[in-house]
Write a protein that holds these residues in place. Structure first.
Motif, PDB file in Angstrom:
ATOM      1  N   SER A 174      -6.065  -7.081   3.888  1.00  0.00           N
ATOM      2  CA  SER A 174      -6.496  -7.725   5.137  1.00  0.00           C
ATOM      3  C   SER A 174      -6.440  -6.719   6.281  1.00  0.00           C
ATOM      4  O   SER A 174      -5.924  -5.609   6.136  1.00  0.00           O
ATOM      5  CB  SER A 174      -5.623  -8.955   5.468  1.00  0.00           C
ATOM      6  N   GLY A 175      -6.991  -7.134   7.402  1.00  0.00           N
ATOM      7  CA  GLY A 175      -6.832  -6.416   8.661  1.00  0.00           C
ATOM      8  C   GLY A 175      -7.190  -4.940   8.628  1.00  0.00           C
ATOM      9  O   GLY A 175      -8.234  -4.532   8.118  1.00  0.00           O
ATOM     10  N   ILE A 176      -6.289  -4.141   9.173  1.00  0.00           N
ATOM     11  CA  ILE A 176      -6.529  -2.701   9.317  1.00  0.00           C
ATOM     12  C   ILE A 176      -6.634  -2.024   7.946  1.00  0.00           C
ATOM     13  O   ILE A 176      -7.464  -1.135   7.740  1.00  0.00           O
ATOM     14  CB  ILE A 176      -5.409  -2.073  10.179  1.00  0.00           C
TER      15      ILE A 176
ATOM     16  N   GLY B 108      -1.706  -4.118  -2.419  1.00  0.00           N
ATOM     17  CA  GLY B 108      -1.147  -5.265  -1.694  1.00  0.00           C
ATOM     18  C   GLY B 108      -0.569  -6.214  -2.731  1.00  0.00           C
ATOM     19  O   GLY B 108      -0.725  -5.984  -3.934  1.00  0.00           O
TER      20      GLY B 108
ATOM     21  N   THR C  95      -1.331  -9.523  -3.034  1.00  0.00           N
ATOM     22  CA  THR C  95      -2.217 -10.628  -3.415  1.00  0.00           C
ATOM     23  C   THR C  95      -3.530 -10.085  -3.985  1.00  0.00           C
ATOM     24  O   THR C  95      -4.380  -9.578  -3.246  1.00  0.00           O
ATOM     25  CB  THR C  95      -2.513 -11.515  -2.188  1.00  0.00           C
TER      26      THR C  95
ATOM     27  N   ASP D  24       4.026  -4.995  -5.118  1.00  0.00           N
ATOM     28  CA  ASP D  24       4.893  -5.111  -3.947  1.00  0.00           C
ATOM     29  C   ASP D  24       5.457  -3.713  -3.689  1.00  0.00           C
ATOM     30  O   ASP D  24       6.204  -3.182  -4.512  1.00  0.00           O
ATOM     31  CB  ASP D  24       6.011  -6.118  -4.242  1.00  0.00           C
TER      32      ASP D  24
ATOM     33  N   ILE E 264       5.233  -5.973   7.813  1.00  0.00           N
ATOM     34  CA  ILE E 264       5.411  -7.371   8.212  1.00  0.00           C
ATOM     35  C   ILE E 264       6.033  -7.381   9.602  1.00  0.00           C
ATOM     36  O   ILE E 264       6.644  -6.397  10.030  1.00  0.00           O
ATOM     37  CB  ILE E 264       6.285  -8.167   7.217  1.00  0.00           C
TER      38      ILE E 264
ATOM     39  N   ARG F 156      14.253  -7.433   5.111  1.00  0.00           N
ATOM     40  CA  ARG F 156      12.870  -7.481   4.615  1.00  0.00           C
ATOM     41  C   ARG F 156      11.951  -6.602   5.480  1.00  0.00           C
ATOM     42  O   ARG F 156      11.088  -5.887   4.966  1.00  0.00           O
ATOM     43  CB  ARG F 156      12.391  -8.936   4.612  1.00  0.00           C
TER      44      ARG F 156
ATOM     45  N   LEU G 140       1.307   4.063   9.887  1.00  0.00           N
ATOM     46  CA  LEU G 140       0.887   3.146  10.947  1.00  0.00           C
ATOM     47  C   LEU G 140       2.085   2.699  11.763  1.00  0.00           C
ATOM     48  O   LEU G 140       3.030   2.116  11.230  1.00  0.00           O
ATOM     49  CB  LEU G 140       0.193   1.913  10.324  1.00  0.00           C
ATOM     50  N   SER G 141       2.036   3.004  13.041  1.00  0.00           N
ATOM     51  CA  SER G 141       3.095   2.570  13.949  1.00  0.00           C
ATOM     52  C   SER G 141       2.544   1.459  14.848  1.00  0.00           C
ATOM     53  O   SER G 141       1.693   0.682  14.427  1.00  0.00           O
ATOM     54  CB  SER G 141       3.581   3.779  14.758  1.00  0.00           C
ATOM     55  N   THR G 142       3.008   1.396  16.062  1.00  0.00           N
ATOM     56  CA  THR G 142       2.464   0.455  17.038  1.00  0.00           C
ATOM     57  C   THR G 142       2.627   1.063  18.420  1.00  0.00           C
ATOM     58  O   THR G 142       3.614   1.757  18.684  1.00  0.00           O
ATOM     59  CB  THR G 142       3.155  -0.919  16.978  1.00  0.00           C
TER      60      THR G 142
ATOM     61  N   LYS H   2       9.323   0.797  13.392  1.00  0.00           N
ATOM     62  CA  LYS H   2       8.180   1.668  13.719  1.00  0.00           C
ATOM     63  C   LYS H   2       8.641   2.941  14.440  1.00  0.00           C
ATOM     64  O   LYS H   2       8.066   4.014  14.221  1.00  0.00           O
ATOM     65  CB  LYS H   2       7.162   0.896  14.564  1.00  0.00           C
TER      66      LYS H   2
ATOM     67  N   THR I 140      -6.499  -8.976  13.716  1.00  0.00           N
ATOM     68  CA  THR I 140      -6.274  -9.044  12.269  1.00  0.00           C
ATOM     69  C   THR I 140      -5.555 -10.370  11.967  1.00  0.00           C
ATOM     70  O   THR I 140      -5.072 -11.036  12.894  1.00  0.00           O
ATOM     71  CB  THR I 140      -5.357  -7.889  11.783  1.00  0.00           C
TER      72      THR I 140
HETATM   73  N1  LIG Z   1      -2.659  -6.106  14.245  1.00  0.00           N
HETATM   74  C1  LIG Z   1      -2.040  -5.543  15.277  1.00  0.00           C
HETATM   75  O1  LIG Z   1      -2.180  -5.991  16.426  1.00  0.00           O
HETATM   76  C2  LIG Z   1      -1.166  -4.329  15.067  1.00  0.00           C
HETATM   77  C3  LIG Z   1      -0.638  -3.728  16.193  1.00  0.00           C
HETATM   78  C4  LIG Z   1       0.160  -2.606  16.044  1.00  0.00           C
HETATM   79  C5  LIG Z   1       0.426  -2.106  14.781  1.00  0.00           C
HETATM   80  N2  LIG Z   1      -0.095  -2.716  13.689  1.00  0.00           N
HETATM   81  C6  LIG Z   1       0.241  -2.148  12.383  1.00  0.00           C
HETATM   82  O2  LIG Z   1      -0.944  -1.994  11.612  1.00  0.00           O
HETATM   83  C7  LIG Z   1      -0.656  -2.181  10.232  1.00  0.00           C
HETATM   84  C8  LIG Z   1      -1.592  -3.218   9.649  1.00  0.00           C
HETATM   85  O3  LIG Z   1      -1.420  -4.433  10.343  1.00  0.00           O
HETATM   86  P1  LIG Z   1      -2.442  -5.641  10.228  1.00  0.00           P
HETATM   87  O4  LIG Z   1      -2.483  -6.265  11.554  1.00  0.00           O
HETATM   88  O5  LIG Z   1      -3.679  -5.220   9.566  1.00  0.00           O
HETATM   89  O6  LIG Z   1      -1.591  -6.609   9.265  1.00  0.00           O
HETATM   90  P2  LIG Z   1      -2.011  -7.644   8.138  1.00  0.00           P
HETATM   91  O7  LIG Z   1      -3.411  -8.118   8.316  1.00  0.00           O
HETATM   92  O8  LIG Z   1      -0.921  -8.645   8.056  1.00  0.00           O
HETATM   93  O9  LIG Z   1      -2.002  -6.710   6.844  1.00  0.00           O
HETATM   94  C9  LIG Z   1      -0.807  -6.267   6.279  1.00  0.00           C
HETATM   95  C10 LIG Z   1      -0.988  -6.269   4.773  1.00  0.00           C
HETATM   96  O10 LIG Z   1       0.203  -5.769   4.176  1.00  0.00           O
HETATM   97  C11 LIG Z   1       0.372  -6.434   2.925  1.00  0.00           C
HETATM   98  N3  LIG Z   1       1.779  -6.394   2.587  1.00  0.00           N
HETATM   99  C12 LIG Z   1       2.825  -6.941   3.273  1.00  0.00           C
HETATM  100  N4  LIG Z   1       3.965  -6.743   2.621  1.00  0.00           N
HETATM  101  C13 LIG Z   1       3.650  -6.028   1.503  1.00  0.00           C
HETATM  102  C14 LIG Z   1       4.415  -5.537   0.421  1.00  0.00           C
HETATM  103  N5  LIG Z   1       5.740  -5.733   0.323  1.00  0.00           N
HETATM  104  N6  LIG Z   1       3.757  -4.864  -0.560  1.00  0.00           N
HETATM  105  C15 LIG Z   1       2.422  -4.674  -0.496  1.00  0.00           C
HETATM  106  N7  LIG Z   1       1.657  -5.121   0.502  1.00  0.00           N
HETATM  107  C16 LIG Z   1       2.267  -5.801   1.483  1.00  0.00           C
HETATM  108  C17 LIG Z   1      -0.161  -7.838   3.168  1.00  0.00           C
HETATM  109  O11 LIG Z   1      -0.791  -8.383   2.007  1.00  0.00           O
HETATM  110  P3  LIG Z   1       0.003  -9.260   0.914  1.00  0.00           P
HETATM  111  O12 LIG Z   1       0.751 -10.311   1.682  1.00  0.00           O
HETATM  112  O13 LIG Z   1      -1.082  -9.789   0.051  1.00  0.00           O
HETATM  113  O14 LIG Z   1       0.892  -8.303   0.223  1.00  0.00           O
HETATM  114  C18 LIG Z   1      -1.239  -7.642   4.211  1.00  0.00           C
HETATM  115  O15 LIG Z   1      -2.536  -7.629   3.639  1.00  0.00           O
HETATM  116  C19 LIG Z   1       0.828  -2.545  10.169  1.00  0.00           C
HETATM  117  O16 LIG Z   1       1.583  -1.393   9.900  1.00  0.00           O
HETATM  118  C20 LIG Z   1       1.130  -3.054  11.553  1.00  0.00           C
HETATM  119  O17 LIG Z   1       2.491  -2.922  11.877  1.00  0.00           O
HETATM  120  C21 LIG Z   1      -0.880  -3.825  13.799  1.00  0.00           C
END
Ligand SMILES: NC(=O)c1ccc[n+]([C@@H]2O[C@H](COP(=O)([O-])OP(=O)(O)OC[C@H]3O[C@@H](n4cnc5c(N)ncnc54)[C@H](OP(=O)(O)O)[C@@H]3O)[C@@H](O)[C@H]2O)c1
Length: 252
Positions: free
Chosen positions: A17-19, A38, A40, A60, A88, A104, A133-135, A154, A185
Motif C-alpha cells: 500500500s501507499g508509498i 508485506g 498481506t 513479516d 506502523i 511492536r 523511510l523517515s518522517t 524514525k 496513503t
Molecule cells: N503517509 C504519511 O503521511 C507518512 C509520513 C511520513 C513518513 N511516512 C513513512 O513512509 C513509509 C510508508 O508509509 P505509508 O503511509 O505508505 O504506510 P502504509 O500505507 O500503512 O504502508 C505500510 C506497509 O507496511 C506493511 N507492513 C507493516 N508492518 C509490516 C511487517 N511487520 N512486515 C511487513 N510489512 C509490514 C503494511 O502491509 P501489511 O499490513 O500487509 O503487512 C503496509 O502495506 C513508512 O515508513 C512511514 O513511516 C509516511
C-alpha cells in the motif's frame, strides 16, 4: 532519464500500500526487478498487477528478514537496492502507550530494517543503495507530542542512515533517507485510526504544510527512485525532506 535502473534487483518492504506500492511500481516502470514485501499477499498481488517485474513476497519483516533476503537472492542472485519502507504508527502520550505497542513499533520501524539490511550485507552489489523511510514531522530537535515512540523510531533510523553510510562507503554502498511530510496513503486506516479523526488530521496537515496540501505516494516514490540512480552516486548519508515545506516551518 537514463536506463540506470534497468534490471536492478530491488527489495521494497511495505509494498502492499501507499508509498511502498508506488515505489515498487515506479522501480518496475524504470526496468528494475522488484521483490514486493508485506504481510498481506493479496495487497502485494494488487501492487504487482500484471507487471512481471514485480514479485509479491508475503513475509513479516520483524520475524523473517533472512527469508526475505533468501527470496531476493534466489530470484536475482544479488541485491542492488533495499527500500526500508514498512512501518506502523501508534499515537498517544507517554502514559498511554502499553508495552506491547511500544515494542511492536520499534520492532517494525527500527529492528526490522537493522536485521534485514544486516542479512542482505553479503549480497549487496558494488554501487548498491539502501533507502530508509523517515518522517519530516520530527525534523531536527522538534518535539512531536502524541507521537514520541513513532518519532523516536524514525530519529534512530536517521542515525543508522548516517552511520551506515560511512560504514558501507568503502564498499561503494550508499545509505540515504527520505523523510516524507503528510502523504495520502492508507496508513491511518491500516493502523485503526477512526474516520472522524482521519478527516481532522488531514485538515490540520493541509493547514500546517506550507504548500497547502498533502503529498501523493508517487511524489515520494520519485525521490526514492532517483536517489538510487547511478547519477546520484556521489550522495550518501543524507536524509531528504519531501514534505511541502513542513521541516523548515514551525511544524504541526
Ligand atoms: N503517509 C504519511 O503521511 C507518512 C509520513 C511520513 C513518513 N511516512 C513513512 O513512509 C513509509 C510508508 O508509509 P505509508 O503511509 O505508505 O504506510 P502504509 O500505507 O500503512 O504502508 C505500510 C506497509 O507496511 C506493511 N507492513 C507493516 N508492518 C509490516 C511487517 N511487520 N512486515 C511487513 N510489512 C509490514 C503494511 O502491509 P501489511 O499490513 O500487509 O503487512 C503496509 O502495506 C513508512 O515508513 C512511514 O513511516 C509516511
Amino acid at each position: 532519464m537514463t536506463d540506470s535502473l534497468q534490471d536492478k534487483a530491488v527489495v521494497v518492504t511495505g509494498a502492499g500500500s501507499g508509498i511502498g506500492r508506488a515505489t515498487a511500481r515506479a522501480f518496475a516502470s524504470a526496468g528494475a526487478q522488484v521483490l514486493a514485501v508485506g504481510r498481506t499477499k493479496e495487497r502485494l498481488v494488487e501492487t504487482a498487477g500484471d507487471d512481471p517485474r514485480i514479485t509479491p513476497y508475503a513475509a513479516d519483516i520483524t520475524e523473517e528478514p533472512d527469508a526475505v533476503v533468501d527470496a531476493a537472492v534466489g530470484a536475482y542472485g544479488h541485491i542492488d537496492i533495499i527500500v526500508n519502507n514498512a512501518a506502523i504508527i501508534g499515537g498517544g502520550a507517554l502514559g498511554e502507550h502499553d508495552r506491547v505497542q511500544v515494542e511492536r513499533i520499534f520492532q517494525t520501524n527500527l529492528f526490522a530494517p537493522v536485521f534485514l539490511t544486516q542479512a542482505a550485507l553479503p549480497h549487496l552489489s558494488d554501487g548498491g543503495t539502501i533507502v530508509n523511510l523517515s518522517t519530516a514531522i520530527m525534523h531536527g530537535l522538534r518535539a512531536w507530542p502524541g507521537a514520541s515512540i513513532y518519532g523516536a523510531s524514525k530519529v534512530a533510523l536517521e542515525f543508522l542512515t548516517r552511520t551506515w553510510a560511512v560504514e558501507l562507503a568503502p564498499r561503494r554502498v550508499r545509505v540515504v533517507g527520505i523523510a516524507p511530510g503528510i502523504i495520502a496513503t492508507p496508513v491511518l486506516v491500516n493502523n485503526g485510526v477512526p474516520a472522524e479523526q482521519r478527516a481532522a488530521m488531514r485538515a490540520a496537515a493541509e493547514e500546517f504544510t506550507p504548500l497547502g496540501r498533502i503529498g501523493q505516494p508517487e511524489e515520494i516514490a520519485w525521490w526514492i527512485l532517483n536517489a538510487c540512480r547511478d547519477e546520484a552516486s556521489f550522495a550518501t548519508g543524507f536524509v531528504l525532506a519531501v514534505d511541502g515545506g513542513v521541516a523548515v516551518s514551525k511544524g504541526p
